[in-house]
Each structure stands twice: as structure tokens, then as C-alpha cells.
Design a protein around this motif. Structure first.
Motif, PDB file in Angstrom:
ATOM      1  N   LEU A 197       7.298 -28.476  32.935  1.00 19.84           N
ATOM      2  CA  LEU A 197       7.141 -27.528  34.027  1.00 19.84           C
ATOM      3  C   LEU A 197       5.842 -27.706  34.802  1.00 19.84           C
ATOM      4  O   LEU A 197       5.686 -27.160  35.887  1.00 19.84           O
ATOM      5  CB  LEU A 197       7.211 -26.098  33.476  1.00 19.84           C
ATOM      6  N   GLY A 198       4.929 -28.478  34.245  1.00 16.36           N
ATOM      7  CA  GLY A 198       3.630 -28.650  34.897  1.00 16.36           C
ATOM      8  C   GLY A 198       3.730 -29.211  36.291  1.00 16.36           C
ATOM      9  O   GLY A 198       2.936 -28.864  37.178  1.00 16.36           O
ATOM     10  N   GLY A 199       4.703 -30.090  36.509  1.00 14.57           N
ATOM     11  CA  GLY A 199       4.842 -30.720  37.826  1.00 14.57           C
ATOM     12  C   GLY A 199       5.180 -29.733  38.928  1.00 14.57           C
ATOM     13  O   GLY A 199       4.823 -29.958  40.095  1.00 14.57           O
ATOM     14  N   PHE A 200       5.848 -28.652  38.577  1.00 19.53           N
ATOM     15  CA  PHE A 200       6.190 -27.667  39.601  1.00 19.53           C
ATOM     16  C   PHE A 200       4.939 -26.907  40.035  1.00 19.53           C
ATOM     17  O   PHE A 200       4.750 -26.611  41.221  1.00 19.53           O
ATOM     18  CB  PHE A 200       7.249 -26.706  39.068  1.00 19.53           C
TER      19      PHE A 200
ATOM     20  N   THR B  81       1.711 -28.055  39.810  1.00 21.96           N
ATOM     21  CA  THR B  81       0.775 -28.937  40.515  1.00 21.96           C
ATOM     22  C   THR B  81       1.277 -29.331  41.895  1.00 21.96           C
ATOM     23  O   THR B  81       0.477 -29.690  42.764  1.00 21.96           O
ATOM     24  CB  THR B  81       0.511 -30.204  39.687  1.00 21.96           C
ATOM     25  N   ASN B  82       2.602 -29.241  42.106  1.00 28.91           N
ATOM     26  CA  ASN B  82       3.155 -29.593  43.419  1.00 28.91           C
ATOM     27  C   ASN B  82       3.462 -28.378  44.284  1.00 28.91           C
ATOM     28  O   ASN B  82       4.096 -28.499  45.336  1.00 28.91           O
ATOM     29  CB  ASN B  82       4.421 -30.436  43.244  1.00 28.91           C
TER      30      ASN B  82
ATOM     31  N   LEU C  49      18.088 -23.173  32.282  1.00 27.32           N
ATOM     32  CA  LEU C  49      18.577 -23.017  33.649  1.00 27.32           C
ATOM     33  C   LEU C  49      17.389 -22.629  34.510  1.00 27.32           C
ATOM     34  O   LEU C  49      16.683 -21.665  34.208  1.00 27.32           O
ATOM     35  CB  LEU C  49      19.657 -21.939  33.726  1.00 27.32           C
ATOM     36  N   CYS C  50      17.187 -23.370  35.558  1.00 28.08           N
ATOM     37  CA  CYS C  50      16.002 -23.166  36.389  1.00 28.08           C
ATOM     38  C   CYS C  50      16.404 -23.073  37.854  1.00 28.08           C
ATOM     39  O   CYS C  50      17.336 -23.757  38.302  1.00 28.08           O
ATOM     40  CB  CYS C  50      15.039 -24.338  36.182  1.00 28.08           C
ATOM     41  N   GLU C  51      15.697 -22.219  38.595  1.00 26.43           N
ATOM     42  CA  GLU C  51      15.885 -22.134  40.039  1.00 26.43           C
ATOM     43  C   GLU C  51      14.525 -22.123  40.709  1.00 26.43           C
ATOM     44  O   GLU C  51      13.590 -21.469  40.234  1.00 26.43           O
ATOM     45  CB  GLU C  51      16.670 -20.872  40.414  1.00 26.43           C
ATOM     46  N   VAL C  52      14.434 -22.854  41.800  1.00 25.95           N
ATOM     47  CA  VAL C  52      13.168 -22.972  42.521  1.00 25.95           C
ATOM     48  C   VAL C  52      13.423 -22.818  44.007  1.00 25.95           C
ATOM     49  O   VAL C  52      14.530 -23.066  44.502  1.00 25.95           O
ATOM     50  CB  VAL C  52      12.481 -24.326  42.241  1.00 25.95           C
ATOM     51  N   ASP C  53      12.384 -22.415  44.717  1.00 27.87           N
ATOM     52  CA  ASP C  53      12.435 -22.394  46.179  1.00 27.87           C
ATOM     53  C   ASP C  53      12.184 -23.806  46.688  1.00 27.87           C
ATOM     54  O   ASP C  53      11.245 -24.475  46.244  1.00 27.87           O
ATOM     55  CB  ASP C  53      11.359 -21.459  46.736  1.00 27.87           C
ATOM     56  N   GLY C  54      13.016 -24.237  47.620  1.00 30.01           N
ATOM     57  CA  GLY C  54      12.768 -25.542  48.219  1.00 30.01           C
ATOM     58  C   GLY C  54      13.960 -26.478  48.114  1.00 30.01           C
ATOM     59  O   GLY C  54      14.932 -26.218  47.401  1.00 30.01           O
TER      60      GLY C  54
ATOM     61  N   LEU D 260       8.864 -30.737  45.862  1.00 27.43           N
ATOM     62  CA  LEU D 260       9.944 -30.576  44.894  1.00 27.43           C
ATOM     63  C   LEU D 260      10.464 -31.927  44.421  1.00 27.43           C
ATOM     64  O   LEU D 260      10.813 -32.080  43.240  1.00 27.43           O
ATOM     65  CB  LEU D 260      11.080 -29.750  45.499  1.00 27.43           C
ATOM     66  N   LYS D 261      10.481 -32.885  45.294  1.00 27.76           N
ATOM     67  CA  LYS D 261      10.929 -34.225  44.892  1.00 27.76           C
ATOM     68  C   LYS D 261      10.031 -34.787  43.798  1.00 27.76           C
ATOM     69  O   LYS D 261      10.511 -35.319  42.782  1.00 27.76           O
ATOM     70  CB  LYS D 261      10.935 -35.159  46.104  1.00 27.76           C
ATOM     71  N   ARG D 262       8.716 -34.646  43.959  1.00 27.55           N
ATOM     72  CA  ARG D 262       7.783 -35.147  42.933  1.00 27.55           C
ATOM     73  C   ARG D 262       7.929 -34.348  41.637  1.00 27.55           C
ATOM     74  O   ARG D 262       7.883 -34.909  40.531  1.00 27.55           O
ATOM     75  CB  ARG D 262       6.344 -35.056  43.451  1.00 27.55           C
ATOM     76  N   ALA D 263       8.115 -33.028  41.760  1.00 26.61           N
ATOM     77  CA  ALA D 263       8.246 -32.188  40.561  1.00 26.61           C
ATOM     78  C   ALA D 263       9.481 -32.569  39.757  1.00 26.61           C
ATOM     79  O   ALA D 263       9.437 -32.631  38.521  1.00 26.61           O
ATOM     80  CB  ALA D 263       8.308 -30.719  40.965  1.00 26.61           C
ATOM     81  N   LEU D 264      10.582 -32.846  40.425  1.00 25.69           N
ATOM     82  CA  LEU D 264      11.812 -33.242  39.733  1.00 25.69           C
ATOM     83  C   LEU D 264      11.667 -34.617  39.091  1.00 25.69           C
ATOM     84  O   LEU D 264      12.200 -34.869  38.003  1.00 25.69           O
ATOM     85  CB  LEU D 264      12.997 -33.228  40.704  1.00 25.69           C
ATOM     86  N   GLU D 265      10.929 -35.490  39.730  1.00 29.05           N
ATOM     87  CA  GLU D 265      10.679 -36.819  39.141  1.00 29.05           C
ATOM     88  C   GLU D 265       9.842 -36.690  37.873  1.00 29.05           C
ATOM     89  O   GLU D 265      10.119 -37.349  36.862  1.00 29.05           O
ATOM     90  CB  GLU D 265       9.986 -37.715  40.159  1.00 29.05           C
ATOM     91  N   GLU D 266       8.828 -35.825  37.903  1.00 31.96           N
ATOM     92  CA  GLU D 266       8.004 -35.609  36.711  1.00 31.96           C
ATOM     93  C   GLU D 266       8.813 -34.946  35.599  1.00 31.96           C
ATOM     94  O   GLU D 266       8.625 -35.234  34.415  1.00 31.96           O
ATOM     95  CB  GLU D 266       6.788 -34.743  37.064  1.00 31.96           C
ATOM     96  N   LEU D 267       9.732 -34.058  35.977  1.00 37.87           N
ATOM     97  CA  LEU D 267      10.564 -33.366  35.000  1.00 37.87           C
ATOM     98  C   LEU D 267      11.358 -34.354  34.152  1.00 37.87           C
ATOM     99  O   LEU D 267      11.531 -34.162  32.940  1.00 37.87           O
ATOM    100  CB  LEU D 267      11.515 -32.411  35.725  1.00 37.87           C
TER     101      LEU D 267
END
Length: 279
Positions: free
Chosen positions: A212-215, A217-218, A240-245, A252-259
Motif C-alpha cells: 500500500l505504500g505506493g499509493f 507516495t504517489n 478489495l480496494c477502491e481508489v480515486d483516479g 495511480l499507474k505507478r502505484a499499481l505497478e508497485e503493488l
């Protein structure tokens, strides 16, 4: 002339799920289903093109079972809608409130309308469905019985409304999601978007923290994070996760890649417009 399209929901005609279908898909035929499994089956079999499913309630929290069915359903979230939950006390035509002795409804609705039940000394009787309670009153033909049901149920079953808006709290709201067999992805840059996804963390120390850290930091705002066991194992947890964006947006693209570095499975369930209610 083409046949109208169909949208499935769980419950009986006049339920809150029926009401939200009628509000947002007024030209569609509605397909009532006895269970959530039947709703999913109606869409996957082609009996209906879409499904309307309640997923969260502001008082009761998450809707049981949906979080288990949704990831394995093969369906995708394409929209969300919020419905302010209203309940009316209704009875057979000509009935007066002082004739009523018992009130029928779903257990959650009875719990959300305690004031009127207590005020009039009524005995609560649990029904399987709020709209089904209205049908049961008609079938019983007993003026001492009333139902606490959504407003839409009264004209459907021919009942008189004895009291309007009998819910204890006026902020009772349910969030519904629309499910489709097709992954209809909202375009980027065309207003607020919600992205829903599920993932399993690797069985290593601090895996969730790192995932979750990537969300953070981004700069991605996370609006939902819920866990539940899968496969009957205490060590196997799905989130199950929901995010704005939008996934195409850089943060969000970077956060999903880190995930993906700290998870065994990431599946996007939907990228859809945020309902204006959120604002």
C-alpha cells in the motif's frame, strides 16, 4: 422495434434495488431475482445485460456475501449509484394506524425504524425482504398487520401509506454498483473516476504495508480497503480496494505497478465514473 434491455436485481418488485434500477435505467425491463447468486447467473447466462447490486450501506456497512461473489463472478463494475433509503409504513386499504398490531419487514429495516415501532407498541415480525413484506400483508388480508417497505412498494401492491419516512436516520444511504460481462472502462480526463480492484498479498512480513505504500507516495486517495479469507485458509487473505483516479493517470499507474511487486494477483474489477453523490 427492438426489445428493451434488461437489468437484474436481488429482491422483489418494489424493493430498494428495484427503485434504483427504475431511477437510473427507466427504459429497461427489470428482472427480480431471489438471491445474489441468481442475479450473477442472470447476467452470465444472457437473461439480463446488466446487474444492479448493493455493496455498502452507511449504517449496516458492507453487504454480506457480495465481496466473495464479485471477484469470481467474471463481471465488471461499470457504474455506481447512491440511493437515500426511505421506508414507509403501509397496510391494507382503509386500515388506520390504531388497528395495526404487528409490523413486517427485513431485519435491517426493522432495526432502522425502531422509533415508530416503539412509539405505537408494535410487534416486529421479520420478513426476508422489505418489498416481500408488503406482498405478505396483501396475501394475509389482515388489517392488524402492516409492512415497513420502500415507497415504491405501496402502489405496486395496492397498499395505503399510514406514515411516510419512518426511518430513524435521514442519512441512511446504500451504494449500488452496476455489473456487466464486458469491461467498459471510463475514459481518462472526463471527470472523477473510481478504480476497483482485488489483490492477494505475498506471505511475507510487512507485505501489506509495502503493497500500500505506493499509493501514499504517489498521492492516490484510497477510499476502501477490506479483507476477507479465501479458500478457507486463515493465511490466505484477499483485499478489495477502491481508489480515486484512473489507471492511465501517472500517480495511480505507478502505484499499481508497485503493488504488483508485493502481491500474487491483481485484478481490476472496474474503472467507472464516480457518482456525483460523492461530491
Amino acid at each position: 422495434m427492438t426489445d428493451p434491455r434488461r437489468i437484474a436485481y436481488q429482491g422483489e418488485p418494489g424493493s430498494n434495488s428495484h427503485a434504483v434500477c427504475a431511477q437510473h435505467y427507466p427504459d429497461w425491463d427489470t428482472v427480480p431475482c431471489a438471491s445474489f447468486e441468481d442475479v450473477f447467473a442472470a447476467v452470465t447466462s444472457g437473461e439480463a445485460e446488466l446487474a444492479m447490486i448493493p455493496i455498502d450501506n452507511s449504517l449496516a456497512g458492507r453487504v454480506a456475501d457480495i465481496h466473495h461473489f464479485l471477484p469470481e463472478s467474471g463481471l465488471y463494475i461499470i457504474a455506481e449509484h447512491f440511493l437515500r433509503i426511505r421506508f414507509h409504513l403501509m397496510a391494507l386499504p382503509g386500515t388506520t394506524l390504531d388497528q395495526v398490531r404487528t409490523v413486517h419487514s427485513h431485519v435491517h429495516a426493522l432495526g432502522q425504524c425502531r422509533k415508530i415501532i416503539r412509539e405505537h407498541g408494535l410487534t416486529a415480525v421479520i420478513s426476508g425482504d422489505t418489498a416481500g413484506a408488503a406482498r405478505e400483508i396483501v396475501e394475509a388480508g389482515d388489517p392488524s398487520q402492516a409492512a415497513i417497505s420502500p415507497p415504491m412498494a405501496a402502489p405496486i401492491y395496492g397498499l395505503d401509506v399510514l406514515a411516510e419516512d419512518v426511518e430513524d436516520e435521514d442519512h441512511n444511504t446504500t451504494r449500488f454498483v452496476v455489473l456487466s460481462p464486458d469491461f467498459v472502462r471510463a475514459p481518462a480526463g472526463n471527470g472523477p473516476v473510481v478504480t476497483s480492484f482485488v489483490f492477494n498479498v505475498r506471505n511475507i512480513p510487512a507485505a501489506l504495508y509495502k503493497a500500500l505504500g505506493g499509493f501514499a507516495t504517489n498521492g492516490v486517495n484510497m477510499t476502501k480497503l477490506e479483507s476477507y479469507m479465501v479458500g478457507g485458509e486463515f493465511i490466505a487473505t484477499q483485499f478489495l480496494c477502491e481508489v480515486d483516479g484512473h489507471p492511465d493517470e501517472p500517480g495511480l499507474k505507478r502505484a499499481l505497478e508497485e503493488l504488483e511487486f508485493f502481491t500474487t494477483d491483481v485484478r481490476v474489477l472496474g474503472v467507472y465514473p464516480a457518482d456525483p453523490w460523492r461530491a
